[in-house]
Design a protein around this motif. Structure first.
Motif, mmCIF file in Angstrom:
data_model
loop_
_atom_site.group_PDB
_atom_site.id
_atom_site.type_symbol
_atom_site.label_atom_id
_atom_site.label_comp_id
_atom_site.label_asym_id
_atom_site.label_seq_id
_atom_site.Cartn_x
_atom_site.Cartn_y
_atom_site.Cartn_z
ATOM 1 N N ILE A 70 0.767 -1.260 -0.010
ATOM 2 C CA ILE A 70 -0.170 0.074 0.066
ATOM 3 C C ILE A 70 1.039 1.231 0.195
ATOM 4 C CG2 ILE A 70 -1.573 1.403 1.291
ATOM 5 C CD1 ILE A 70 -2.723 -1.245 2.252
ATOM 6 N N SER A 73 2.292 1.851 -3.405
ATOM 7 C CA SER A 73 1.172 2.263 -4.629
ATOM 8 C C SER A 73 0.941 3.681 -4.034
ATOM 9 C CB SER A 73 -0.121 1.648 -4.215
ATOM 10 O OG SER A 73 -0.120 0.275 -4.570
ATOM 11 N N TYR A 135 0.443 5.217 8.031
ATOM 12 C CA TYR A 135 -0.179 4.092 7.671
ATOM 13 C C TYR A 135 0.201 2.772 8.290
ATOM 14 C CZ TYR A 135 -2.948 0.310 5.562
ATOM 15 O OH TYR A 135 -3.647 -0.861 5.244
ATOM 16 N N ASN A 167 -10.574 5.591 3.127
ATOM 17 C CA ASN A 167 -9.401 5.033 2.962
ATOM 18 C C ASN A 167 -9.513 3.577 3.867
ATOM 19 O OD1 ASN A 167 -9.016 5.849 5.571
ATOM 20 N ND2 ASN A 167 -7.401 7.561 4.874
ATOM 21 N N ILE A 170 -9.487 0.428 1.640
ATOM 22 C CA ILE A 170 -8.163 -0.171 1.030
ATOM 23 C C ILE A 170 -7.945 -1.488 1.507
ATOM 24 C CG2 ILE A 170 -5.738 0.205 0.356
ATOM 25 C CD1 ILE A 170 -6.221 3.278 0.994
ATOM 26 N N GLY A 174 -3.003 -5.183 0.239
ATOM 27 C CA GLY A 174 -2.279 -4.346 -0.877
ATOM 28 C C GLY A 174 -2.794 -4.581 -2.196
ATOM 29 N N THR A 176 -5.481 -3.303 -3.766
ATOM 30 C CA THR A 176 -6.349 -2.445 -4.255
ATOM 31 C C THR A 176 -5.778 -1.567 -5.364
ATOM 32 O OG1 THR A 176 -7.630 -2.041 -2.225
ATOM 33 C CG2 THR A 176 -7.834 -0.230 -3.904
ATOM 34 N N LEU A 181 -8.475 2.675 -5.616
ATOM 35 C CA LEU A 181 -7.923 3.949 -4.771
ATOM 36 C C LEU A 181 -8.664 5.204 -5.266
ATOM 37 C CD1 LEU A 181 -4.174 3.018 -5.050
ATOM 38 C CD2 LEU A 181 -5.487 3.215 -3.132
#
Length: 250
Positions: A70, A73, A135, A167, A170, A174, A176, A181
């Motif tokens: 994540i 990304s 995060y 969020n 999501i 990992g 998504t 997004l």
């Protein structure tokens, strides 16, 4: 007359009495069956507990790996923002230069527009940077317990003006993609994009739901101001909570 049993008969009786006295009683047999049943239940419970522990450990490991994915990304998105910001700043520097044949009003409008875009890009860059640094995988889940609840959550966000932390949708593993997004990072979008989101998702109707093996589901929905076109959303169950993987038009 001799009333005592003969020796062979007496031996046989003793043998029968011996065998009878040595055998388990009915109560003993019941207790043994109960003990065996309890032991089997204990073994079965231990097997289930070991299986659940292994699944939990695998889930946590996947979430740790997902957190890294994540952040990668989000870093890619931030890099895109940085490139756009650099390009807009160069355009602003050029716009500020005096050019023959160019009206003052046109120059001022161009500069104002570029300043607004640059301000938005800088703000988005700061928010992405904070999101990347802060995060952490949420091992407790997001509280969305079925696919329909996820759709309702998105629809309620649209009906309430688009102000919410989407969020939380999501995928913690990992997975998504960029289409997902766009929904999950609504708070980072410019106001025009938020208004499009509100119009598009404030009246969602579900057409069909298809559950697949591996804890995923595909929901086909009608969206738009008059529910004029369809989308398919791919969702995933992670530890009991549902997340958004992909959004595609149909």
């Amino acid at each position: 007359m001799n009333t005592f049993p003969s020796l062979p008969s007496l031996g046989l009786m003793c043998l029968i009495l011996s065998l009878t006295s040595c055998g388990p009683s009915k109560q003993e047999l019941n207790e043994k069956r109960m003990a065996d049943s309890l032991r089997k239940a204990q073994i079965q419970a231990e097997i289930i507990a070991d299986r659940e522990l292994a699944q939990h450990q695998k889930h946590q490991q996947s979430m740790q790996t997902g957190a890294t994915n994540i952040k990668l990304s989000l870093t890619e998105l931030r890099n895109d923002i940085s490139r756009d910001l650099l390009r807009k700043e160069k355009q602003l520097a050029e716009a500020k230069k005096f050019k023959l044949g160019r009206s003052k009003k046109q120059k001022e409008r161009t500069i104002q527009s570029l300043n607004q875009e640059i301000s938005y890009l800088r703000s988005t860059d700061r928010q992405l940077n904070y999101l990347i640094s802060s995060y952490r995988p949420n091992f407790e889940g997001n509280g969305i317990l079925d696919p329909y609840a996820l759709i309702d959550f998105v629809q309620n966000v649209a009906r309430n003006g688009g102000n919410s932390e989407l969020n939380s949708l999501i995928d913690p593993y990992g997975n998504t993609d960029k289409s997902g997004l766009y929904i999950c990072l609504l708070d980072l979008l410019p106001e025009k994009s938020k208004q499009r989101f509100i119009i598009q998702y404030r009246n969602i109707s579900i057409e069909s739901t298809n559950y697949q093996n591996g804890g995923t589901a595909t929901i086909r929905i009608k969206v738009g101001a008059s529910s004029s076109y369809s989308e398919e959303w791919l969702l995933a169950n992670r530890g009991g909570s549902w997340y958004l993987l992909e959004v595609k038009p149909v």
